[in-house]
Design a protein around this motif. Structure first.
Motif, PDB file in Angstrom:
ATOM      1  N   GLU A  91     -15.729  53.378  76.821  1.00  0.00           N
ATOM      2  CA  GLU A  91     -15.990  52.913  77.946  1.00  0.00           C
ATOM      3  C   GLU A  91     -15.360  53.841  79.071  1.00  0.00           C
ATOM      4  O   GLU A  91     -15.753  54.079  80.122  1.00  0.00           O
ATOM      5  N   ILE A  92     -14.105  54.274  78.957  1.00  0.00           N
ATOM      6  CA  ILE A  92     -13.320  54.931  79.769  1.00  0.00           C
ATOM      7  C   ILE A  92     -13.759  56.416  79.637  1.00  0.00           C
ATOM      8  O   ILE A  92     -13.886  56.912  81.065  1.00  0.00           O
ATOM      9  N   LYS A  93     -14.582  56.984  78.684  1.00  0.00           N
ATOM     10  CA  LYS A  93     -15.209  58.129  78.946  1.00  0.00           C
ATOM     11  C   LYS A  93     -16.514  58.302  79.593  1.00  0.00           C
ATOM     12  O   LYS A  93     -16.839  58.939  80.553  1.00  0.00           O
ATOM     13  N   GLU A  94     -17.300  57.146  79.710  1.00  0.00           N
ATOM     14  CA  GLU A  94     -18.333  56.782  80.304  1.00  0.00           C
ATOM     15  C   GLU A  94     -18.098  56.820  81.771  1.00  0.00           C
ATOM     16  O   GLU A  94     -18.787  57.322  82.687  1.00  0.00           O
ATOM     17  N   ARG A  95     -16.972  56.030  82.039  1.00  0.00           N
ATOM     18  CA  ARG A  95     -16.850  55.816  83.456  1.00  0.00           C
ATOM     19  C   ARG A  95     -16.288  56.959  84.250  1.00  0.00           C
ATOM     20  O   ARG A  95     -16.662  57.190  85.352  1.00  0.00           O
ATOM     21  N   LYS A  97     -17.073  60.068  83.236  1.00  0.00           N
ATOM     22  CA  LYS A  97     -18.457  60.868  83.260  1.00  0.00           C
ATOM     23  C   LYS A  97     -19.260  60.659  84.385  1.00  0.00           C
ATOM     24  O   LYS A  97     -19.791  61.437  85.271  1.00  0.00           O
ATOM     25  N   PHE A  98     -19.216  59.105  84.959  1.00  0.00           N
ATOM     26  CA  PHE A  98     -20.040  59.040  86.124  1.00  0.00           C
ATOM     27  C   PHE A  98     -19.334  58.641  87.306  1.00  0.00           C
ATOM     28  O   PHE A  98     -19.655  58.194  88.428  1.00  0.00           O
ATOM     29  N   ASN A  99     -18.162  58.827  87.097  1.00  0.00           N
ATOM     30  CA  ASN A  99     -17.051  58.636  88.155  1.00  0.00           C
ATOM     31  C   ASN A  99     -17.149  57.324  88.829  1.00  0.00           C
ATOM     32  O   ASN A  99     -17.206  57.057  90.085  1.00  0.00           O
ATOM     33  N   PHE A 100     -17.128  56.417  87.917  1.00  0.00           N
ATOM     34  CA  PHE A 100     -17.071  54.901  88.138  1.00  0.00           C
ATOM     35  C   PHE A 100     -15.476  54.484  87.984  1.00  0.00           C
ATOM     36  O   PHE A 100     -14.786  55.148  87.605  1.00  0.00           O
ATOM     37  N   PRO A 101     -15.333  53.261  88.690  1.00  0.00           N
ATOM     38  CA  PRO A 101     -13.766  53.045  88.630  1.00  0.00           C
ATOM     39  C   PRO A 101     -13.519  52.880  87.166  1.00  0.00           C
ATOM     40  O   PRO A 101     -14.291  52.479  86.484  1.00  0.00           O
ATOM     41  N   GLN A 162     -19.649  55.046  97.186  1.00  0.00           N
ATOM     42  CA  GLN A 162     -18.623  55.197  96.143  1.00  0.00           C
ATOM     43  C   GLN A 162     -17.975  56.540  96.652  1.00  0.00           C
ATOM     44  O   GLN A 162     -18.450  57.541  97.113  1.00  0.00           O
ATOM     45  N   GLY A 163     -16.629  56.618  96.184  1.00  0.00           N
ATOM     46  CA  GLY A 163     -15.870  57.724  96.496  1.00  0.00           C
ATOM     47  C   GLY A 163     -14.084  57.260  96.434  1.00  0.00           C
ATOM     48  O   GLY A 163     -13.964  56.133  95.986  1.00  0.00           O
ATOM     49  N   SER A 164     -13.496  58.054  96.690  1.00  0.00           N
ATOM     50  CA  SER A 164     -11.988  57.740  96.844  1.00  0.00           C
ATOM     51  C   SER A 164     -11.749  56.512  97.776  1.00  0.00           C
ATOM     52  O   SER A 164     -10.608  55.837  97.617  1.00  0.00           O
ATOM     53  N   ASN A 165     -12.192  56.738  98.809  1.00  0.00           N
ATOM     54  CA  ASN A 165     -12.099  55.744  99.922  1.00  0.00           C
ATOM     55  C   ASN A 165     -13.161  55.192 100.654  1.00  0.00           C
ATOM     56  O   ASN A 165     -13.381  55.730 101.863  1.00  0.00           O
TER      57      ASN A 165
END
Length: 186
Positions: A91-95, A97-101, A162-165
């Protein structure tokens, strides 16, 4: 033992402690994986492991039977094996990869209206204004009808930022606009 078989929807997952439960069957365990939300795998894994934890309390042996159309899905496999680490690693690799939280933040702006054409007009106008704002960090902005677009006599559309802020985009909105928008921070 007035009832030796219980049939219900999510009754074990609700947290009831029924000491004599030794067998739990989960039908269509993978159906929630098709919801367009990056957290759907996490929710299904949590539900399946929670259900498994309801069996075999005390000194009794327990068993969980999972019915699925996707037995090779990483979430189903990890839950069936009670392997949190396998689930997390995938799951952490998928997130990432797609820049999800947790690698970004997502802000969801929800627009509702009784008329679908007005709702669409509002969401498109808002999306265009948000794309024009200048922020110190790049933002990804997209609009979509909700998974269930019509409920409670209202149409529901969302803008995802979606982004850092992503909260920085809210500065482009007026107080009146903010009153009409429901904000969900993911």
């Amino acid at each position: 033992h007035k009832a030796d078989i219980l049939i219900g929807t999510q009754m074990i997952a609700k947290g009831w402690d029924i000491p004599n439960v030794t067998l739990v069957g989960v039908v269509l365990a993978d159906i929630g994986l098709n919801i367009p939300d990056f957290r759907s795998s996490e929710r299904i894994f949590q539900l399946l492991t929670q259900v498994a934890g309801r069996t075999a309390r005390g000194h009794k042996h327990g068993e969980v039977i999972i019915q699925t159309y996707n037995p090779d899905n990483h979430t189903i496999r990890a839950a069936a094996a009670d392997n949190y680490h396998e689930f997390y690693d995938h799951e952490i690799k998928e997130r990432h990869k797609f820049n999800f939280p947790p690698f970004s933040r997502i802000l969801r702006l929800i627009i509702t209206d009784k008329a679908e054409n007005i709702c669409i007009r509002k969401i498109e106008s808002l999306k265009e204004r948000l794309k024009d704002i200048k922020t110190s960090q790049p933002l990804t902005i997209y609009a979509t009808p909700d998974f269930i677009p019509f409920k409670n006599d209202l149409y529901h559309y969302s803008i995802f930022i979606q982004g850092s802020n992503p909260d920085s985009a809210l500065s482009a909105l007026t107080k009146e606009e903010l009153k009409e928008i429901k904000i969900d921070r993911v």
